[in-house]
Each structure stands twice: as structure tokens, then as C-alpha cells.
Design a protein around this motif. Structure first.
Motif, PDB file in Angstrom:
ATOM      1  N   ILE A 220      -1.536  72.160  33.063  1.00  0.00           N
ATOM      2  CA  ILE A 220      -2.441  70.730  33.469  1.00  0.00           C
ATOM      3  C   ILE A 220      -1.547  69.853  34.389  1.00  0.00           C
ATOM      4  N   ALA A 221      -0.228  69.813  33.916  1.00  0.00           N
ATOM      5  CA  ALA A 221       0.639  68.928  34.587  1.00  0.00           C
ATOM      6  C   ALA A 221       1.089  69.185  35.795  1.00  0.00           C
ATOM      7  N   PHE A 222       0.795  70.379  36.440  1.00  0.00           N
ATOM      8  CA  PHE A 222       0.929  70.997  37.551  1.00  0.00           C
ATOM      9  C   PHE A 222       0.328  69.972  38.674  1.00  0.00           C
ATOM     10  N   SER A 223      -0.942  69.836  38.306  1.00  0.00           N
ATOM     11  CA  SER A 223      -1.738  69.028  39.432  1.00  0.00           C
ATOM     12  C   SER A 223      -1.204  67.766  39.863  1.00  0.00           C
ATOM     13  N   PRO A 224      -0.846  66.939  38.488  1.00  0.00           N
ATOM     14  CA  PRO A 224      -0.228  65.535  38.770  1.00  0.00           C
ATOM     15  C   PRO A 224       1.004  65.717  39.502  1.00  0.00           C
ATOM     16  N   ALA A 225       1.826  66.880  39.025  1.00  0.00           N
ATOM     17  CA  ALA A 225       3.169  67.108  39.893  1.00  0.00           C
ATOM     18  C   ALA A 225       3.010  67.288  41.228  1.00  0.00           C
ATOM     19  N   PHE A 226       1.959  68.189  41.649  1.00  0.00           N
ATOM     20  CA  PHE A 226       1.673  68.190  43.220  1.00  0.00           C
ATOM     21  C   PHE A 226       1.080  66.637  43.498  1.00  0.00           C
ATOM     22  N   ARG A 227       0.333  66.083  43.108  1.00  0.00           N
ATOM     23  CA  ARG A 227       0.071  64.873  43.692  1.00  0.00           C
ATOM     24  C   ARG A 227       1.117  63.872  43.879  1.00  0.00           C
ATOM     25  N   LEU A 228       2.164  63.934  43.094  1.00  0.00           N
ATOM     26  CA  LEU A 228       3.169  62.910  43.188  1.00  0.00           C
ATOM     27  C   LEU A 228       4.216  63.547  43.995  1.00  0.00           C
ATOM     28  N   THR A 229       4.434  64.977  44.082  1.00  0.00           N
ATOM     29  CA  THR A 229       5.313  65.393  45.179  1.00  0.00           C
ATOM     30  C   THR A 229       5.027  65.865  46.408  1.00  0.00           C
ATOM     31  N   GLY A 230       3.742  66.337  46.460  1.00  0.00           N
ATOM     32  CA  GLY A 230       3.158  67.026  47.501  1.00  0.00           C
ATOM     33  C   GLY A 230       3.645  68.313  47.916  1.00  0.00           C
ATOM     34  N   TRP A 231       4.390  68.883  46.968  1.00  0.00           N
ATOM     35  CA  TRP A 231       5.006  70.309  47.325  1.00  0.00           C
ATOM     36  C   TRP A 231       4.122  71.319  46.998  1.00  0.00           C
ATOM     37  N   ARG A 232       3.818  72.277  47.755  1.00  0.00           N
ATOM     38  CA  ARG A 232       2.950  73.190  47.708  1.00  0.00           C
ATOM     39  C   ARG A 232       3.379  74.468  46.569  1.00  0.00           C
TER      40      ARG A 232
END
Length: 199
Positions: free
Chosen positions: A59-71
Motif C-alpha cells: 500500500i505504501a508503494f503508491s504514496p512513495a511513487f507520488r512523493l518521488t515520481g520514480w517509476r
């Protein structure tokens, strides 16, 4: 300097290690007598906590992507999600086989008589369609909107799983409290993100 594709590949190997590591730790504990006086109960708890931790990481991967933008984060999300599902299936099978000795009469009795067992079973059942539809073919054929709505059941599954953990805890509630707090933070983050981006 590593290209982004190489970083993504390394991250996927890192996620693979995260998925495999609990098995190595459990084997080491088993061989060295680290499972305590009741190895079956220890195995059920170990696999359940492992599955819940990996589910929260998923679940934390989506916020991590939103914050970092790393694909790379999104590229490995299905992988970590399937590892969470794997360990939760192992958790259930360990309870069926090692703790209940495949005594289906007694297993059904516990499922109907103990509400925390029902919540645990329901939490795992909710993950089945998510695991099945996690492969690339499904979003394209289901439609991305329907696929996203289906995969929001991961929040409900995690909530039920944490409640299951809380209810079977007898003394120290710190770990299930931490799990619940992490999930609450992730849900709030997702709601705020959805409001900002109108998803």
C-alpha cells in the motif's frame, strides 16, 4: 552511473530479497530451535506478521511513487503485493496444517465460532481477485477504472487483517497498534491525494 532501467532492475531484485528473506529467517529459527515451546503457533504468527508487513509495504508503494515520481516503485508494486499474498496464504496453510492438523471439522468450527478467524479468512479472500487480476492482461480488458476500484479492496483487506491480529493478541498490543497507525496514515494520504488529483 546507472541508467534508470538498471536502477529499476536492481530495485526489483531488492524486492525479491524482501520476499525471500522471511523464509530464510524462519528456516534459521527452526533449525536453531528459535520457535519456542509451540513451533506451530510461532509459525502461524511469523507468517501472518510477515504477510501483513508486506501488505502495508504494498500500500505504501503508491504514496512513495507520488512523493518521488520514480517509476521503479510502481514497477515493483505487483511483485511485493504478490509476495504479501504468498505469505498470507502460507499463514493460512500453516494454521490449517500445522496448528489444526487438517482437521476440517475443527477448522470450520473455529471459522464460525471465532470472529477473529472469520475476519482473517475474509481478509485473505479479498486479496484473491486482486492477486489474480494483478497481471498486465486484466487492467486492459477490465478497464483501468474498474481495475483501480477493485484493487482498493487492499485497504479493506489490510484493515480486516490488522483487526484479526488485534483480536488474537492477548497482552502486548504495541505491534498491532503500530500496524493500524501505519494503515490509517496511508488511508489518509490516499484520500488527500485523491482529493487533490480528483481521482
Amino acid at each position: 552511473m546507472l541508467f534508470d532501467s538498471s536502477k529499476v532492475l536492481l530495485f526489483r531484485y531488492f524486492v525479491l530479497c524482501i520476499g525471500i528473506a522471511p523464509g530464510i529467517i524462519f528456516a534459521w529459527l527452526w533449525v536453531n530451535g528459535g520457535l519456542g515451546a509451540n513451533p506451530a503457533e510461532a509459525a502461524v504468527h511469523f507468517t501472518g506478521k510477515t504477510g501483513l508487513v508486506l501488505l502495508l509495504i504494498t500500500i505504501a508503494f503508491s504514496p512513495a511513487f507520488r512523493l518521488t515520481g520514480w517509476r521503479g516503485v510502481m514497477a515493483a508494486r505487483r511483485q511485493i503485493g504478490l509476495w504479501a499474498f504468498f505469505w498470507l496464504v502460507v499463514h493460512m496453510l500453516t494454521w490449517f496444517g500445522w496448528d489444526q492438523y487438517w482437521d476440517w471439522q475443527w477448522i470450520w468450527h473455529d471459522i464460525w465460532a471465532l470472529h477473529y478467524v472469520r475476519y482473517g479468512v475474509l481478509a485473505l479472500l479479498l486479496l484473491v481477485p486482486l492477486a489474480v487480476t494483478s497481471f498486465q492482461w486484466f487492467p486492459q480488458h477490465m478497464g483501468w477504472k474498474a481495475w483501480h476500484w477493485l484493487h482498493r479492496f487492499i485497504y479493506l483487506s489490510a484493515g480486516l487483517g490488522i483487526y484479526h491480529f488485534w483480536e488474537l493478541t492477548r497482552a502486548d498490543y504495541l505491534v498491532p497498534f503500530v500496524f493500524g497507525s501505519v494503515l490509517a496514515f496511508l488511508v489518509v494520504f490516499r484520500l488527500i491525494d485523491a482529493l487533490i488529483h480528483r481521482q
